[in-house]
Design an enzyme around this catalytic site. Structure first.
Site, mmCIF file in Angstrom:
data_model
loop_
_atom_site.group_PDB
_atom_site.id
_atom_site.type_symbol
_atom_site.label_atom_id
_atom_site.label_comp_id
_atom_site.label_asym_id
_atom_site.label_seq_id
_atom_site.Cartn_x
_atom_site.Cartn_y
_atom_site.Cartn_z
ATOM 1 N N GLU A 260 0.585 -1.640 0.089
ATOM 2 C CA GLU A 260 0.196 0.394 0.197
ATOM 3 C C GLU A 260 0.570 1.084 0.431
ATOM 4 O OE1 GLU A 260 -3.166 0.842 3.003
ATOM 5 O OE2 GLU A 260 -3.846 1.787 2.049
ATOM 6 N N CYS A 461 -7.174 1.183 2.649
ATOM 7 C CA CYS A 461 -7.474 1.886 2.031
ATOM 8 C C CYS A 461 -7.351 3.058 0.879
ATOM 9 C CB CYS A 461 -8.019 2.668 3.693
ATOM 10 S SG CYS A 461 -8.513 2.256 5.280
ATOM 11 N N GLU A 589 -11.706 -3.935 3.966
ATOM 12 C CA GLU A 589 -13.085 -3.667 4.976
ATOM 13 C C GLU A 589 -13.471 -2.361 5.257
ATOM 14 O OE1 GLU A 589 -8.631 -2.880 7.391
ATOM 15 O OE2 GLU A 589 -9.490 -0.988 7.556
HETATM 16 O O1 AHR Z 1 -2.295 -1.485 6.807
HETATM 17 C C1 AHR Z 1 -2.832 -0.017 7.007
HETATM 18 C C2 AHR Z 1 -4.169 0.159 6.874
HETATM 19 O O2 AHR Z 1 -5.344 -0.600 7.570
HETATM 20 C C3 AHR Z 1 -5.090 -0.525 5.142
HETATM 21 O O3 AHR Z 1 -5.083 0.584 4.668
HETATM 22 C C4 AHR Z 1 -6.395 0.142 5.840
HETATM 23 O O4 AHR Z 1 -6.954 -1.217 5.361
HETATM 24 C C5 AHR Z 1 -6.090 -0.935 7.706
HETATM 25 O O5 AHR Z 1 -6.883 -0.315 8.049
#
Ligand code: AHR
Length: 859
Positions: A260, A461, A589
């Site tokens: 990410e 996210c 999520e």
């Molecule tokens: O891993 C960091 C964050 O944790 C991610 O972006 C999210 O999916 C989770 O809340």
């Protein structure tokens, strides 16, 4: 006289459930003003409406999930009501401004269903909601106050199901029930409603509570406190008997990575570009003005008396509207790129410098390109002759003879003149696998070394974005760099999209991993800070066809041949062969709401219909339990989604006491992708403690490799000085990559993965359950090498001499032993690898706090 009976368990010293011995009691339901309603719905009970007992210490039975963290997620003025069908309904205000309410229901006040946030456009805001049931019309009549500086109105709406509401209309004040009362609870005076209920309701809550207290106490256990608690423990003996007949398959995809763009993982990180803000697209509005330097000129400055402006008339591409205009009056006037905390250069390496440029005031002009440090020492030079008044791309190679960690890039016009520049770029030639527009070789290599079977991207996210306009759109990230659409990153910085879908897929191919793109399920992040008050927004239904088509186009882009529109686009981008993508994640999520369900279902059905061969991975919220987990699984079961993405960041105690978490899973339901997990300890460190806890969990995942198909630790990367989330697997700065102990564990499980799990009988002599739970064994066989791999995790503060029995005739008499151990707080540890002789009943000393891997070759 009615009595309350209290029971104490003298053995455990835990307060057992208190039992109320009478038919009915009163409950008081409120949201405390302490913490502005963020504690959610709180309850107190009383037998006489005089003496009140709070349940739990500020315990929230249901929390508002509306809006962003920090300012929002508030429950204001909840109104609780028990309907005739035995369902509790709670309606609350979200804040003082929004014209929306919240609703959730529960059968027992403990477990709550999904939340909804009906909007009433007729009303200015929605304060002090209350409702009653109109039995005749079989509908609920909800009223609230709408208040502005100079007017106060009562509004009313009706609903039969709390999903569909009538239009709100103004109503007389006399319609209000005004049931709220004030009660003094401890130090505070709270406002709420009193309801008479059967004592069984409260007894059930009290029993739940007593149990919950015990459960949470277990989850607070950790290895630091164990060293005190188990100080008396002497070295132990254990036996492990491997049963080669008790086999079960492990998913070949179990070990993967989660990428990410968080903590500057992409721009300034894995992406090898050295020029920050090369596109001049940083924008003050992105940070809502909180950072005055966050403008198109961020990370740029001038030398001499140069005049530097940003223009947007006739850009190279509309997706990249801003560019720099430099006016140089004399020699020495120029533009300076600062890079990401400076530009690191390595002796003996070559760098591609490129930019788009045009002459504004003259026909042609030479630009000297220089790499130098703050003291003016020059490390490389070159020159570009910029000709003509149209945008053209220029590129030169710069050779560097001496290393420096903090250089800067200078563009110095040789003569006076005015130029426009954009996409000013400096790339090391030596990227991972030598790819142009590639990845930093050192970081990418560390990722490859994990031997991941898949790479999940682009988040997290980041995938679902901060507000609908911020949803990550894959089509904006492919093709020519200057035509890609940069966007603000949900984590608070700029994404150039230099790493886009093409680069992610290419990286997967380069390391032999399956690509796992995750796309928003037509909703943005429920914690968004933009878009109204930030409630989870849904792509308007009128736009869902286009949104779904984008997702179908991605699959065609990845897998289509040259006869397809998107297959052709992929090929034009340089990758002729289809990628044969097999997995797609829909949703990250998300809050499981009606808005989510509607859109997820539409996408799921469309992808399944067109591409039945693709494994679609749904989402079950951000926790290992609770409303989104339950609702997400329920939806997955109803739709028969092949796999769901679970996320949980948990304490050591949680992992210790949930080693059987997946043993209990129904094998006929969806498979699990454990997409995000990590052990979190106080201070959020990465150390031997967290790493061993994760090893313990990985043993459980291997044992459940038939139902847990994929897993990835999260987050993966963090740049020093820009770390927004801890712990992470790998830390780095501009010149170094620093792996963690947790990384070593992931790597060991990645490299020593198996395809078949072998049952084994594990006994620790003279050990109680507490100790037993701190010792774990996983025996697997690797299909390719036929090696037998035994992973022994000892999280006890003492060594365990373990006798291993297995039909040794089948295996070579020499085995490889790898040991990871150290002090719990160690952030670094050396693996010790050795050869050991192996016979039946071989004894292996497992050090205190260690992971030992024994690898045996088949004869
Ligand atoms: O891993 C960091 C964050 O944790 C991610 O972006 C999210 O999916 C989770 O809340």
């Amino acid at each position: 006289m009615k009595k309350l009976l209290f029971f104490f368990s003298l053995i455990s010293l835990h307060l057992s459930a208190q039992t109320i011995q009478q038919d009915s009691v009163y409950i008081f339901a409120y949201a405390s003003t302490k913490n502005a309603g963020k504690n959610g719905l709180e309850l107190a009970w009383s037998t006489d409406k005089v003496h009140w007992n709070k349940i739990g210490n500020d315990y929230g039975f249901v929390h508002s999930d509306y809006g962003t963290w920090g300012a929002q997620k508030r429950m204001v003025s909840p109104f609780l009501y028990l309907s005739n069908d035995g369902l509790w309904h709670c309606v609350w205000s979200l804040n003082e401004q929004d014209n929306a309410l919240a609703h959730a229901s529960s059968k027992d006040l403990i477990n709550w269903g999904r939340q909804s946030y009906p909007v009433f456009t007729e009303s200015q805001n929605c304060l002090l909601p209350e409702f009653r049931y109109n039995a005749q019309k079989q509908e609920y009549v909800i009223s609230w106050l709408s208040e502005s500086a100079n007017e106060k109105k009562v509004f009313v709406a009706t609903t039969a199901d709390f999903k569909h509401f009538s239009k709100a209309v103004q109503a007389p004040v006399s319609l209000r029930l005004n049931k709220r009362i004030e009660l003094k609870l401890g130090e505070r005076t709270e406002t709420g409603v009193v309801i008479k209920v059967s004592a069984a309701v409260v007894n059930n809550i009290l029993a739940y509570f007593a149990n919950e207290e015990k459960r949470q106490a277990l989850y607070r256990e950790n290895l630091y406190t164990d060293t005190v608690k188990l100080a008396h423990l002497k070295p132990l003996k254990a036996s492990v008997k491997v049963d080669l007949t008790g086999k079960k398959a492990i998913s070949p995809m179990l070990m993967g990575i989660f990428f990410e763009d968080l903590n500057y993982a992409a721009d300034g990180g894995l992406y090898a570009e050295l020029v920050q803000n090369r596109d001049f697209e940083y924008n003050l509005a992105d940070k809502k003005g909180s950072d005055k330097t966050w403008t198109s000129t961020k990370a740029w400055r001038t030398t001499g008396n140069a005049v530097f402006k940003i223009d947007s008339l006739l850009p190279i591409h509309p997706n990249n509207p801003h560019f720099a205009v430099l006016q140089a009056k004399q020699q020495g006037d120029g533009l300076v790129a600062e890079g990401y905390d400076g530009i690191p250069l390595k002796a003996g390496e070559s760098y591609f410098f490129s930019f788009f440029a045009k002459n504004i005031a003259q026909k042609e002009g030479k630009i000297a390109v220089q790499l130098s440090d703050a003291q003016g020492k020059i490390y490389a030079t070159g020159a570009v002759l910029v000709t003509g008044k149209a945008w053209k791309k220029y590129e030169i190679m710069l050779a560097v003879k001496e290393s420096v960690t903090q250089a800067q890039l200078l563009l110095l016009p040789v003569n006076a003149g005015t130029w426009a520049f954009d996409m000013i770029s400096l790339f090391p030639k030596n990227t991972f696998k030598g790819r142009r527009n590639g990845l930093r070789a050192d970081i990418a290599q560390k990722l490859a070394d994990l031997h991941p079977r898949f790479v999940r991207f682009p988040g997290g996210c980041v995938a679902h974005g901060n507000g609908l306009d911020n949803i990550y759109r894959w089509k904006n990230t492919i093709g020519k760099l200057e035509a890609r659409k940069p966007q603000f990153n949900l984590w608070g910085y700029h994404q150039s999209m230099g790493i886009g879908y093409g680069e992610y897929f290419q990286f997967c191919e380069d390391i032999g991993a399956e690509p796992l793109p995750v796309l928003a399920a037509g909703v943005c992040c429920q914690n968004s800070s933009v878009g109204g008050a930030g409630q989870q927004g849904g792509v308007p239904l009128t736009q869902m066809d286009t949104y779904i088509q984008d997702i179908l186009d991605l699959i065609e882009w990845a897998n289509g041949d040259l006869s397809t529109k998107w297959g052709k686009i992929r090929a034009a981008g340089g990758h002729i062969k289809p990628y044969n993508m097999k997995y797609i994640g829909i949703g990250n999520e998300d809050l499981i709401t009606d808005i989510f369900e509607e859109r997820f279902t539409m996408i799921y059905k469309a992808v399944k219909a067109k591409y039945p061969e693709i494994t679609i991975i749904g989402t079950v919220g951000p926790w290992s339990e609770g409303t989104d987990y339950v609702e997400g699984w329920d939806l997955a079961n109803r739709l028969a989604v092949p796999m769901v993405d679970e996320h949980y960041y948990q304490s050591p105690g949680w992992f210790i006491h949930n080693q059987d978490y997946y043993d209990k899973y129904d094998r006929t339901k969806s498979k699990v992708y454990l997409g995000e997990y990590a052990a979190h300890i106080a201070g959020r460190a990465n150390n031997v403690h967290t790493a061993l806890i994760e090893a313990l969990h990985l043993n459980s995942l291997e044992r459940n490799g038939d139902v847990v198909a994929m897993s990835s630790y999260a987050p993966l990367l963090a740049k020093e000085g820009h770390t927004q989330w801890k712990p992470d697997l790998i830390f780095f700065n501009n010149t170094e990559v620093k792996t963690t102990v947790d990384y070593e564990v992931q790597k060991l499980y990645g490299v020593h993965a198996g395809n078949t799990y072998m049952k084994s009988d594990v006994q620790i002599l003279d050990a109680d359950e507490y100790v037993q739970k701190r010792f774990s064994v996983s025996v697997v066989e690797d299909a390719q090498s036929k090696d037998l791999i035994i992973k022994l995790v000892n999280i006890l503060p003492v060594s365990v001499e373990t006798t291993l029995s297995l039909p040794t005739a089948m295996y070579a008499t020499e085995a490889t032993k790898i040991v990871l151990s150290g002090k719990l707080q160690d952030t670094n540890t050396q693996l010790v690898e050795s050869k050991i002789s192996f016979a039946n009943n071989t004894k292996v000393q497992l050090p205190a706090h260690s992971l030992t891997i024994i690898r045996l070759k088949k004869k």
